[in-house]
Write a protein that holds these residues in place. Structure first.
Motif: not given
Lengths: 255, 322
Positions: A177-196
């Motif tokens: 129903v909506c277009l997902p935002r496109y992560p920047s390179f920095r977002d991708v790197i930051a995501a590696k540090k987020k908790t799963v």
């Protein structure tokens, strides 16, 4: 405002396990477009109302990394519930496990994508709502959250309806129903540090004996290849393909 | 053995849609006592509806008046009926509403639910559901542990069985429990197309378009061909997601399952989610610019070409020859 998005990474290759007749989930998994849409919807609620977005999935541990793209899009953290006891879980078991996790997370809003491409019918959201004692707003194409209420435009067989209910609530979307935002390179790197965070049914206080195939109320009795359609006649359009189509319709007495 | 069934129907415009009569026929084939839950609005022809349900196998029709088109009151009514006298089978035709009802009922009754069924049989005294899975490449037999067996059937998957001599069913009013739990408030005056009025479920010929249409304007090409062929326009999910055409015309996993004599797939790649909605069509003709499109694996005639050129030429030639 805490929003929990339930996602379901699906196997990259769809195949049934020869022994169990269930979907083979041993390979790599991906988030589907409908799940990305659900994450995007949750992020928009956070943009509007503040709060937190948690991505939740019940998957084999190997599939936990499939949640990383949702973190790159901007979800604050991810939780997976995993364990051998969950193999072969049907709707009843899946909804029980997700409900336990949602209760633990104390969500104000639970969002699910449209029915997943790998098997489940569009039943999970209503089962989850029933477990949690929450209202369920399904088939939403547009969502508003304001003043402790959830509003949505629903798209169903009977047309397009406006609907609303009180929060907390369960919301299920209709398609991408909506277009997902496109992560920047920095977002991708930051995501590696987020908790799963990895939870088990036991850590949620659920008894293993009632879960998975043993707690399921449905079973697969047999699975076999379905008869395939015969091979097709292919024509390349050289400006005259329409003549072949019309002749074909006549041959098969369809006109 | 004695087996009791409840079939939940939703009449539209004063009729019970054919697909739901198919579900009733399927239940009547494997059950001795078949009841129907019939929600009606003021002005619905109750006796006429009950008569038609009776001719398709209903022994008892339980009529409930003035229900909003939401799941909570239906769940409460079915749960109360089941508590009074248990059912072995509770059956639905697939729809947004029946999925919401069945999912909640499964939890409330602790019952298993099998969906997307295209058949139901009695095998050695046990109910066995038949479904096609994984893009209809695999046929799967499913069963239930304990009861009631909750069963959701594919739209248009079943044939209706008419028994003109069938006795008139017992018609019994049903009270809605006072407390039906949390629910949504629905604006009951919808805008946009209705799937029954769209005619998609019962169409003999479906002219369908997908992402390859390129623009909303090109849907007119499908409408013109559909009109010449006497068919109905269908679309794939991306078309609906883009707002080009109403959901009531969507074919596929999140839309309707159709089984027309002819399915023309124009600019549809044939993704799994679409295939499950049309793979059991009689004759399939596909038009696509991509020779690798999976739709060419499940068609009878494939045209590698641009639908915006080929479709108008088909329409013109059919007009010329008629």
């Amino acid at each position: 405002m805490k929003t929990v998005v339930c996602v379901k990474p699906v196997p990259m290759a769809l195949a049934l396990d020869a022994d169990s007749g269930r979907l083979d989930r041993s390979g790599g998994s991906l988030l589907t477009g409908v799940d990305e849409s659900a994450v995007e919807s949750a992020l928009r609620v956070r943009d509007e109302c503040g709060g937190e977005v948690v991505v939740l999935a019940m998957v084999p541990e190997a599939a936990a990394e499939a949640l990383r793209p949702a973190l790159a899009m901007g979800a604050d953290r991810a939780v997976v519930v995993t364990g051998a006891a969950l193999e072969g879980a049907d709707l009843l078991v899946t909804s029980e496990v997700l409900a336990a996790a949602v209760r633990r997370l104390e969500a104000d809003l639970v969002i699910l994508g449209a029915s997943s491409g790998d098997g489940a019918g569009a039943l999970l959201w209503s089962a989850l709502g029933e477990r949690l004692g929450l209202p369920v707003l399904s088939r939403a194409v547009e969502v508003t959250v304001a003043g402790g209420r959830l509003g949505a435009t629903r798209q169903t067989e009977t047309g397009v309806h406006a609907a609303e209910t009180s929060l907390p609530a369960v919301l299920a979307l209709s398609g991408e129903v909506c277009l997902p935002r496109y992560p920047s390179f920095r977002d991708v790197i930051a995501a590696k540090k987020k908790t799963v965070e990895v939870l088990t049914p036991e850590s949620l206080g659920l008894a293993a004996a009632d879960l998975g195939a043993s707690g399921s109320r449905t079973r697969v009795l047999a699975a076999a290849p379905a008869p395939a359609r015969g091979s097709a006649e292919l024509v390349e359009d050289d400006g005259h393909a329409h003549e072949r189509v019309v002749d074909f319709l006549v041959e098969r007495r369809l006109v | 053995m004695s087996r009791r069934a409840l079939v939940v129907v939703e009449p539209r415009s004063g009729r019970v849609p054919a697909g739901q009569l198919g579900v009733l026929s399927a239940a009547a084939r494997v059950c001795d006592a078949v009841e129907v839950l019939l929600p009606v609005a003021d002005g619905d022809p109750v006796e006429e509806l009950a008569g038609e349900l009776g001719r398709h196998g209903a022994g008892t029709v339980r009529v409930v008046t003035g229900l909003p088109a939401t799941s909570a009151p239906r769940v409460a009514v079915v749960a109360a009926l089941h508590a009074a006298e248990p059912y072995d089978l509770v059956a639905f035709e697939n729809s947004s509403l029946s999925a919401d009802v069945a999912g909640a009922l499964a939890v409330r009754l602790g019952a298993g639910v099998c969906w997307d069924l295209s058949g139901l049989d009695d095998v050695d005294g046990e109910l066995v559901g038949r479904r096609l899975a994984l893009a209809d490449s695999t046929s799967v037999d499913v069963g239930w542990v304990g009861g009631p067996a909750l069963a959701i059937f594919r739209t248009a998957a079943l044939d209706t069985v008419l028994n003109p001599a069938g006795d008139a069913p017992r018609v019994v009013p049903v009270q809605v429990p006072a407390e039906t739990g949390p629910d949504v408030v629905l604006d009951e005056t919808p805008s946009g197309a209705d799937v029954v009025r769209s005619g998609l479920d019962t169409a003999d010929i479906v002219v369908a378009g997908g992402r390859g249409l390129g623009s909303q304007e090109n849907i007119a090409l499908l409408e013109e061909l559909a009109s010449v062929l006497g068919g109905v326009v269908g679309v794939s999910m991306p078309v609906v997601d883009r707002g080009w055409y109403p959901y009531a015309h969507q074919v596929g996993q999140t839309g309707r399952t159709v089984r027309p004599r002819l399915y023309l797939a124009c600019g549809i790649s044939g993704a799994v989610q679409h295939r499950v909605g049309m793979s059991r069509s009689g004759t399939v003709i596909a038009i696509n610019t991509d020779p690798q499109a999976p739709i060419f694996d499940l068609c009878d005639l494939g045209v590698i070409g641009d639908l915006t050129e080929v479709v108008p030429r088909i329409t013109a030639l059919l007009r010329e020859r008629s």
